[in-house]
Design an enzyme around this catalytic site. Structure first.
Site, PDB file in Angstrom:
ATOM      1  N   GLU A  70      54.594  46.630  25.079  1.00 46.39           N
ATOM      2  CA  GLU A  70      54.567  45.162  25.062  1.00 46.39           C
ATOM      3  C   GLU A  70      55.837  44.565  24.460  1.00 46.39           C
ATOM      4  O   GLU A  70      55.838  43.421  24.005  1.00 46.39           O
ATOM      5  CB  GLU A  70      53.346  44.664  24.285  1.00 46.39           C
ATOM      6  CG  GLU A  70      52.017  45.013  24.899  1.00 46.39           C
ATOM      7  CD  GLU A  70      51.751  44.367  26.239  1.00 46.39           C
ATOM      8  OE1 GLU A  70      52.634  43.632  26.749  1.00 46.39           O
ATOM      9  OE2 GLU A  70      50.661  44.590  26.783  1.00 46.39           O
ATOM     10  N   HIS A  89      50.078  41.634  17.464  1.00 45.13           N
ATOM     11  CA  HIS A  89      49.270  41.663  18.686  1.00 45.13           C
ATOM     12  C   HIS A  89      48.143  42.660  18.479  1.00 45.13           C
ATOM     13  O   HIS A  89      48.395  43.838  18.233  1.00 45.13           O
ATOM     14  CB  HIS A  89      50.129  42.051  19.886  1.00 45.13           C
ATOM     15  CG  HIS A  89      49.329  42.426  21.105  1.00 45.13           C
ATOM     16  ND1 HIS A  89      48.242  41.699  21.526  1.00 45.13           N
ATOM     17  CD2 HIS A  89      49.465  43.452  21.989  1.00 45.13           C
ATOM     18  CE1 HIS A  89      47.743  42.259  22.624  1.00 45.13           C
ATOM     19  NE2 HIS A  89      48.462  43.325  22.908  1.00 45.13           N
ATOM     20  N   HIS A  91      43.908  44.038  19.487  1.00 52.07           N
ATOM     21  CA  HIS A  91      42.778  44.086  20.413  1.00 52.07           C
ATOM     22  C   HIS A  91      41.489  43.967  19.599  1.00 52.07           C
ATOM     23  O   HIS A  91      40.522  44.697  19.832  1.00 52.07           O
ATOM     24  CB  HIS A  91      42.782  45.397  21.200  1.00 52.07           C
ATOM     25  CG  HIS A  91      43.904  45.526  22.177  1.00 52.07           C
ATOM     26  ND1 HIS A  91      43.977  46.563  23.083  1.00 52.07           N
ATOM     27  CD2 HIS A  91      45.006  44.764  22.412  1.00 52.07           C
ATOM     28  CE1 HIS A  91      45.081  46.449  23.819  1.00 52.07           C
ATOM     29  NE2 HIS A  91      45.712  45.355  23.422  1.00 52.07           N
ATOM     30  N   HIS A 152      42.387  40.973  27.410  1.00 50.19           N
ATOM     31  CA  HIS A 152      43.371  41.811  26.736  1.00 50.19           C
ATOM     32  C   HIS A 152      43.262  41.772  25.207  1.00 50.19           C
ATOM     33  O   HIS A 152      42.975  42.794  24.596  1.00 50.19           O
ATOM     34  CB  HIS A 152      44.774  41.350  27.176  1.00 50.19           C
ATOM     35  CG  HIS A 152      45.890  42.220  26.731  1.00 50.19           C
ATOM     36  ND1 HIS A 152      47.062  42.369  27.459  1.00 50.19           N
ATOM     37  CD2 HIS A 152      46.064  42.976  25.619  1.00 50.19           C
ATOM     38  CE1 HIS A 152      47.876  43.198  26.827  1.00 50.19           C
ATOM     39  NE2 HIS A 152      47.299  43.572  25.700  1.00 50.19           N
TER      40      HIS A 152
END
Length: 210
Positions: A70, A89, A91, A152
């Site tokens: 990413e 970032h 999840h 996502h």
């Protein structure tokens, strides 16, 4: 910049279940680029030597491993948002679940204002690791410090790494509360734009937006 800060942040979020199976990534701005966690390495095995320095065009400046898949997401955000110094970032499970419905978070709770506005948007869907995903995230982040990525996860920004981590944790907390309300069959009573303006003013007074 201390490499240990990135490592410690990644390990804390992994321990919380926010970055399972080597998912998610963490970065800090570094000169004209950024330092980011590598691709495919368990966070328990992460060392300072494994971190990767990347220019905004994707050129690897230092490090022997590949940067996170990413890296484009981070590069586009840093290019678009000069005030941002760190990106987390995740999840995280409840926020990711909400993203799979392609729903953002409305102003059902005043803590939504920590993300910089009166909602936390969900981006348009794009395949992970692509330029399209990076661009969709920048759009969803306009005027905000956090967004959901459709099907996502979560992206949180900060002027410090600690601020980005704190915001990522709060987005997960808010997602859990929102899903609990919906699961109970209750309709959240949303705060008005005027009420959210007042909340933002209160946060300014407490210095909570740094």
């Amino acid at each position: 910049m201390q490499p240990d800060a990135l490592i410690e942040t990644a390990r804390r979020l992994d321990a919380l279940g926010f970055m399972p199976s080597k998912s998610g990534n963490v970065s800090q701005r570094l000169g004209g680029g950024f330092r980011i966690t590598p691709s495919g390495l368990p966070y328990a095995a992460l060392t300072g030597d494994a971190l990767v320095d990347v220019a905004l065009d994707g050129t690897v400046l230092a490090g022997e491993r590949r940067p996170s898949s990413e890296w484009r997401l981070h590069a586009e955000i840093y290019a678009a948002r000069p005030e941002v110094q760190a990106i987390v970032h995740t999840h995280s499970p409840r926020a990711t679940a909400l993203s799979c419905a392609r729903r953002g978070l409305p102003p059902f709770h005043y803590m939504i204002a920590l993300a910089g506005g009166d909602d936390i948007r969900c981006s348009a869907y794009a395949t992970f690791g692509t330029q399209a995903l990076a661009e969709a995230a920048v759009v969803a982040l306009a005027g905000r410090r956090a967004c959901l990525l459709a099907n996502h996860g979560v992206v949180a920004l900060g002027t410090t790494l600690a601020a980005a981590e704190t915001l990522a944790r709060e987005v997960e907390n808010l997602a859990a509360e929102y899903l609990d309300l919906l699961g109970a069959g209750l309709a959240p009573v949303l705060l008005t734009p005027g009420e959210m303006v007042a909340v933002t003013a209160q946060f300014d007074g407490y210095g909570r937006l740094t």
